[in-house]
Design an enzyme around this catalytic site. Structure first.
Site, mmCIF file in Angstrom:
data_model
loop_
_atom_site.group_PDB
_atom_site.id
_atom_site.type_symbol
_atom_site.label_atom_id
_atom_site.label_comp_id
_atom_site.label_asym_id
_atom_site.label_seq_id
_atom_site.Cartn_x
_atom_site.Cartn_y
_atom_site.Cartn_z
ATOM 1 N N GLU A 31 0.504 -1.138 -0.048
ATOM 2 C CA GLU A 31 0.084 -0.267 0.141
ATOM 3 C C GLU A 31 0.608 1.804 0.360
ATOM 4 O OE1 GLU A 31 -3.227 1.724 -0.378
ATOM 5 O OE2 GLU A 31 -3.624 -0.002 0.184
ATOM 6 N N GLU A 79 1.236 6.508 -7.065
ATOM 7 C CA GLU A 79 0.679 7.240 -7.502
ATOM 8 C C GLU A 79 0.812 8.571 -7.430
ATOM 9 O OE1 GLU A 79 -3.394 5.890 -5.434
ATOM 10 O OE2 GLU A 79 -3.512 4.530 -6.248
#
Length: 123
Positions: free
Chosen positions: A71, A78
């Protein structure tokens, strides 16, 4: 020679400082990590309540670590993608989707591990 060794140790300590800062930033600012971290805390508490075995603890902690690590990497991908190409671009979208897909794999496996550990104890 001693100075080089001291610098090595000082640099390793600085690296840990930055790593913990990054982990804290993730937990504090990223909604997806907040969800994953909350799940990790819940299953950890459940592990103590249901007195899971040492082997189950090892597997559970590995699963938690895997999900949180992937994660975090997804978040980094991102952010880099958004920085490089702030407006929508199909290839950037694909890159971000693939990174999110990696988190999905890790989360599904972690959930299956949780079910294998906890269903027999709850039944």
């Amino acid at each position: 020679m001693n100075n080089a060794k001291d610098n090595f140790i000082v640099n390793r300590l600085k690296a840990f400082k930055y790593a913990f800062k990054g982990a804290w930033l993730l937990i504090r600012k990223e909604p997806s990590i907040k969800v994953q971290f909350t799940c990790a805390v819940i299953v950890t508490i459940l592990g103590f309540i249901l007195d899971i075995s040492a082997t189950e603890w090892i597997v559970q902690l590995l699963a938690i670590g895997l999900v949180l690590a992937v994660e975090g990497l997804n978040t980094a991908v991102e952010k880099i993608a958004d920085f490089i190409h702030p407006e929508y671009h199909e290839k950037i979208g694909d890159i971000k989707d693939v990174a999110a897909g990696a988190v999905t794999f890790a989360a599904i496996i972690a959930a299956i591990i949780g079910l294998i550990i906890y269903i027999p104890k709850l039944l």
